[in-house]
Enzyme design. Structure first.
Site, PDB file in Angstrom:
ATOM      1  N   HIS A 216       0.848  -1.202   0.000  1.00  0.00           N
ATOM      2  CA  HIS A 216       0.000   0.000   0.000  1.00  0.00           C
ATOM      3  C   HIS A 216       0.879   1.247   0.000  1.00  0.00           C
ATOM      4  CE1 HIS A 216       1.136  -0.398   4.235  1.00  0.00           C
ATOM      5  NE2 HIS A 216       0.864   0.896   4.375  1.00  0.00           N
ATOM      6  N   ASP A 218       0.744   5.224   1.782  1.00  0.00           N
ATOM      7  CA  ASP A 218       0.011   5.956   2.815  1.00  0.00           C
ATOM      8  C   ASP A 218      -0.616   7.200   2.174  1.00  0.00           C
ATOM      9  OD1 ASP A 218       0.970   4.061   4.588  1.00  0.00           O
ATOM     10  OD2 ASP A 218       2.604   5.324   5.310  1.00  0.00           O
ATOM     11  N   HIS A 273       4.834   0.174   0.064  1.00  0.00           N
ATOM     12  CA  HIS A 273       5.488  -0.663   1.064  1.00  0.00           C
ATOM     13  C   HIS A 273       4.537  -1.725   1.585  1.00  0.00           C
ATOM     14  CE1 HIS A 273       3.642   2.806   3.073  1.00  0.00           C
ATOM     15  NE2 HIS A 273       3.600   2.114   4.198  1.00  0.00           N
ATOM     16  N   ARG A 283       6.271  -8.822  16.121  1.00  0.00           N
ATOM     17  CA  ARG A 283       6.837  -7.530  15.715  1.00  0.00           C
ATOM     18  C   ARG A 283       5.878  -6.401  16.074  1.00  0.00           C
ATOM     19  NH1 ARG A 283       6.585  -4.182  11.073  1.00  0.00           N
ATOM     20  NH2 ARG A 283       8.510  -3.008  10.807  1.00  0.00           N
TER      21      ARG A 283
HETATM   22  O1  LIG Z   1       4.866  -1.935  10.316  1.00  0.00           O
HETATM   23  C1  LIG Z   1       5.507  -1.186   9.608  1.00  0.00           C
HETATM   24  O2  LIG Z   1       6.737  -1.144   9.618  1.00  0.00           O
HETATM   25  C2  LIG Z   1       4.807  -0.259   8.623  1.00  0.00           C
HETATM   26  C3  LIG Z   1       3.429   0.146   9.040  1.00  0.00           C
HETATM   27  C4  LIG Z   1       2.671   0.806   7.933  1.00  0.00           C
HETATM   28  O3  LIG Z   1       3.025   0.779   6.793  1.00  0.00           O
HETATM   29  C5  LIG Z   1       1.421   1.538   8.254  1.00  0.00           C
HETATM   30  O4  LIG Z   1       0.978   1.519   9.425  1.00  0.00           O
HETATM   31  O5  LIG Z   1       0.847   2.149   7.309  1.00  0.00           O
HETATM   32 FE   LIG Z   2       1.997   2.294   5.594  1.00  0.00          FE
END
Ligand SMILES: O=C(O)CCC(=O)C(=O)O
Ligand SMILES: [Fe+2]
Length: 343
Positions: A216, A218, A273, A283
């Site tokens: 996705h 952001d 990403h 994690r």
């Molecule tokens: O967990 C991560 O490192 C990325 C989180 C992410 O991309 C988001 O919350 O939009």
């Molecule tokens: Fe993200």
């Protein structure tokens, strides 16, 4: 567990409330997508730029990183270690609670804050191995439900973190936009829209069959990500494919979102990403999204050439509210606001 096994429940995982990761069954599924296998060994991978924010070269390095990568790592960012450790400690305290307690902070139907599946799940209509807690400002209403006698500690940690992240976001955006008039003042439009998202990705028996977060971009101007000491975040780069963005203690990851991509007239790349999950490790990550006020019209800043002519705008102006509505219907919302020229 056999290779090629897939989560039996993956298709309807998004409907599991409470999020009971221990209750998921597994079954063989030969044509499951191998999400993690497409990344080469980390040794062979190019490294994302690391930028020292105290360096005199910070501004030019930030601009170059956004033009070439859309994601970078920052050091000397001014966030004290105890603030970084504090959010990780309190997030772990929350996610380690029994599910009945986490459920007390459940997001209201159609709501944006509180505990629940990845907000992205609704947009992409995909199951993801993820639970999250979303905050806009103080989390006091939800924290009170979870810890009736001891909610202040969680609130103070999260409020302090957001205050620091806001300052850091404005510093980074100020440097990035220095050459084109600086970051607009959002004062009259009610201030920037900011969200803190605590992400939790429990260990998963079939890490190759399901994403923590599916690919996705952001919607923010920028997102600042703090990662716990477990890999999982990956960036897609046109030339290199998917590359891992491994955590480095004390540093933060910053990525460009759609709103800055639009405002920079596509000069800065909006980072595609995703997050993979681990068979062994739980994690955590904390993503702070900094964007324009919902009704602020974002339009491309266009360069004026030496001849006096203007660079052509590549997008029509759009508010974040309108853009989110479009993205909820089609993740490729950018194509809907792209200005195409004939000939
Ligand atoms: O967990 C991560 O490192 C990325 C989180 C992410 O991309 C988001 O919350 O939009
Ligand atoms: Fe993200």
């Amino acid at each position: 567990m056999e290779a090629g096994a897939v989560l039996l429940a993956s298709v309807h995982l998004r409907h599991i409330i409470p999020l009971d990761f221990d209750s998921i069954d597994y079954a063989p599924q030969p044509d499951a997508p191998h999400v993690a296998s497409s990344v080469e060994s980390e040794d062979a991978q190019p490294c994302l730029p690391t930028i020292d924010l105290e360096s005199p070269l910070a501004e030019s390095s930030l601009v170059r990183a956004c033009e070439s990568w859309g994601m970078f790592i920052v050091t000397n960012h001014g966030i004290p270690t105890d603030v970084l450790e504090g959010v990780e400690g309190d997030a772990l305290r929350f996610f380690s609670l029994p599910k009945e307690d986490k459920m007390k902070a459940l997001r209201a139907p159609g709501g944006t804050i509180g505990y629940g599946v990845a907000p992205l799940a609704a947009v992409l209509d995909k199951a993801m191995w993820h639970e999250g807690f979303t905050m806009i400002g103080s989390p006091v209403e939800h924290a009170k439900q979870v810890w009736p006698r001891d909610y202040m500690r969680f609130c103070e940690t999260m409020e302090e973190y957001q205050k620091r992240m806001k300052t850091l976001s404005e510093k980074i955006l100020g440097l990035l936009l220095k050459n084109c008039g600086g970051l607009p003042s959002f004062h009259e439009s009610g201030g920037p829209s900011t969200t803190l998202q605590l992400n939790s990705y429990p260990a998963c028996q079939c890490p190759k069959e399901i994403f923590g977060l599916a690919p996705h971009t952001d919607t923010s101007f920028i997102t600042i990500i703090q990662q716990s000491n477990v890999s999982g975040l990956q960036l897609f780069h046109e030339r290199h494919g998917w590359i891992s963005v491994s955590p480095k203690t004390g540093s933060l990851v910053v990525n460009v979102g759609d709103m800055l991509h639009i405002m920079s007239n596509a000069r800065f790349l909006n980072a595609l990403h995703r997050v993979t999950v681990s068979r062994t490790w739980h994690r955590l990550s904390f993503a702070y999204f900094y964007g324009p006020p919902a009704d602020f019209e974002v339009s491309p800043i266009v360069k004026t050439h030496a001849s006096g002519s203007h660079q052509a705008a590549r997008f029509r102006p759009v508010t974040k509210r309108e853009y989110i509505r479009m993205k909820n219907q089609d993740p490729d919302a950018l194509s809907k606001i792209k200005i195409t020229r004939e000939g």
